[in-house]
Design an enzyme around this catalytic site. Structure first.
Site, mmCIF file in Angstrom:
data_model
loop_
_atom_site.group_PDB
_atom_site.id
_atom_site.type_symbol
_atom_site.label_atom_id
_atom_site.label_comp_id
_atom_site.label_asym_id
_atom_site.label_seq_id
_atom_site.Cartn_x
_atom_site.Cartn_y
_atom_site.Cartn_z
ATOM 1 C CG HIS A 65 32.961 48.576 36.638
ATOM 2 N ND1 HIS A 65 32.632 48.294 35.340
ATOM 3 C CD2 HIS A 65 33.659 47.517 37.092
ATOM 4 C CE1 HIS A 65 33.123 47.107 35.020
ATOM 5 N NE2 HIS A 65 33.758 46.615 36.063
ATOM 6 C CG HIS A 67 36.841 44.331 39.721
ATOM 7 N ND1 HIS A 67 36.001 43.250 39.600
ATOM 8 C CD2 HIS A 67 36.669 45.064 38.595
ATOM 9 C CE1 HIS A 67 35.360 43.316 38.428
ATOM 10 N NE2 HIS A 67 35.753 44.407 37.806
ATOM 11 C CG LEU A 68 36.593 47.684 46.173
ATOM 12 C CD1 LEU A 68 35.848 48.399 47.297
ATOM 13 C CD2 LEU A 68 37.712 48.578 45.644
ATOM 14 C CG ASP A 310 36.718 47.105 34.730
ATOM 15 O OD1 ASP A 310 36.649 46.443 35.788
ATOM 16 O OD2 ASP A 310 36.752 46.579 33.604
HETATM 17 ZN ZN LIG Z 1 34.933 44.938 35.856
#
Ligand SMILES: [Zn+2]
Length: 434
Positions: A65, A67-68, A310
């Site tokens: 999980h 976010h790139l 995350d």
């Molecule tokens: Zn997320």
């Protein structure tokens, strides 16, 4: 392509630990992307030798999980910075989220990510793809085509799938293909415009709250849909006691449900919002002390399958807006292990073996991937961890573009000093840090 290791790389004098246990001090010899030999004296004759000095060598972590932000939000993060940040955090494999601009909802976009990432150093990318077109929650994407292009997970993460029938169809489709559906389980109508956990602190601050019920209700639905369809549903970022109890209930029934918690929900509470600092604004929100205590208990009991970061980078300018206007999310992939090691393992709240399981075998089992092991023939994805030296969190040195942190200035132990991915050095700590 990721540059293959120039000849043989040996790591000598390391304490070798994997999911099978502590194998004592030894060497590993890496060549052609795999572990060639392991044990006492195995490193002899290598072109490049790293003396581990007794530090802990273990399989590189897996993050399901992150976010790139590529494509479209490269001002926040891009593949190069994100995969470098992951490697700096000891992660060898990262599953990227699809809430980019455009959304990763077409096979061509998945293929582009795979191709681009293969040319970059840092962690290995395994992209996630969107469940619905544009994350609009209206029509399903073509899971089979996305999977054929390289997507390993289906998720609208960032946005809950509000429509139960769409969620059911998604799970039926994913079950046929053996794909994992990762959920962002919050009921949008109950969440409303909440910017933090609904409780004493939100009342005191006069800020709109997001109740634990919003999470528990949607987790319940998602677990029921998993049970109904037989799909493997992975509940992302569980934050509350109520939601965790729902998951325990369904796990006891044998439903194909797994779950994740994040480093921040395990170590921070809603009290952090008292300073109105948007760095602590995340979705779902930081909860109460009692919730954090329950999540930690769930870690010890084995209810939690994986720790996912995350990692959610934003620009400083965005996060310096006032609390109501700032976006949700914080960067943490580079400090995840030190934070958890220092806050949970050192005080004796969690065994080191359990923390490693939640970052290695746990996520591998969620995905149905081989369990990472230190053995001849296994992929040469490794991290060397210095469990003793205290270093301060210095966001200015982050490989991530998001150079801020809720733990800025804190002195932590457990820093990765070397990360190897496919036999190539993906990260090496520059000394003088801390
Ligand atoms: Zn997320």
């Amino acid at each position: 392509m990721r540059s293959p290791s120039a000849g043989r790389l040996a790591i000598t004098g390391a304490r070798l630990v994997d999911g099978d246990g502590d194998h004592g001090i030894g060497d590993v010899l890496l060549e052609d992307g795999v572990i060639q030999a392991i044990g006492e004296g195995a490193g002899a004759g290598a072109a490049t030798v790293v003396d581990a000095g007794g530090a802990l060598l273990t399989p590189a972590f897996l993050d399901l999980h992150a976010h790139l932000r590529e494509p479209g939000q490269e001002v926040k993060e891009d593949l190069a910075s994100g995969l470098a940040a992951a490697a700096a955090g000891g992660f060898g494999t990262v599953v990227s989220m699809a809430n980019t601009t455009p959304t990763v909802d077409e096979p061509g976009l998945v293929a582009e990510l795979v191709e681009k990432a293969a040319r970059l150093p840092g962690a290995r990318l395994r992209p996630g793809a969107a469940l619905s077109h544009g994350l609009r929650g209206e029509t399903l994407t073509d899971f089979a085509a996305l999977q054929a292009a390289g997507a390993v997970m289906i998720t609208d993460d960032g946005i809950p799938v509000a429509n139960g029938r769409l969620m059911r169809s998604a799970c039926e489709y994913a079950a046929e293909l053996g794909l994992v559906v990762q959920t962002h389980s919050e009921d949008p109508s109950l969440r409303g415009d909440g910017v933090m956990h609904e409780g004493e602190v939100s009342q005191e601050l006069g800020l709109p709250g997001n109740p634990d019920a919003a999470e528990a209700v949607m987790v319940f639905r998602d677990c029921e849909v998993a049970r109904l369809t037989g799909a493997r549903v992975h509940i992302a970022h569980v934050t509350s006691r109520r939601a965790m109890q729902v998951i325990e209930h369904f796990k006891a029934l044998g439903a194909p449900v797994t779950c994740e918690v994040t480093p921040h929900h395990l170590t921070l509470t809603d009290a952090a919002l008292r300073g109105f600092d948007p760095v602590f604004k995340v979705a779902p929100p930081l909860r109460s002390e009692a919730d954090v205590a329950y999540l930690r208990e769930a870690l010890r009991r084995g209810t939690v399958d994986s720790i996912g970061t995350d990692h959610a980078p934003h620009t400083r300018a965005e996060k310096e807006r006032d609390l109501m206007a700032a976006p949700f999310g914080l960067p943490n992939i580079e400090v995840a292990f030190p934070v958890l090691y220092t806050r949970l393992v050192r005080p004796g709240e969690l065994e080191l073996a359990d923390l490693l399981r939640l970052l290695q075998d746990g996520p591998a089992a969620v995905m149905g991937w081989p369990r990472p092991r230190l053995q001849a023939g296994a992929p040469a994805d490794l991290v060397l961890l210095d469990l003793e030296t205290e270093r301060a969190v210095d966001p200015a040195r982050f490989a991530s573009k998001a150079r801020f942190s809720p733990w800025a200035g804190e002195r932590l132990r457990g820093w990765p000093t070397l990360t190897v991915v496919e036999g190539a050095v993906a990260f090496r700590l520059e000394e003088g840090a801390g």
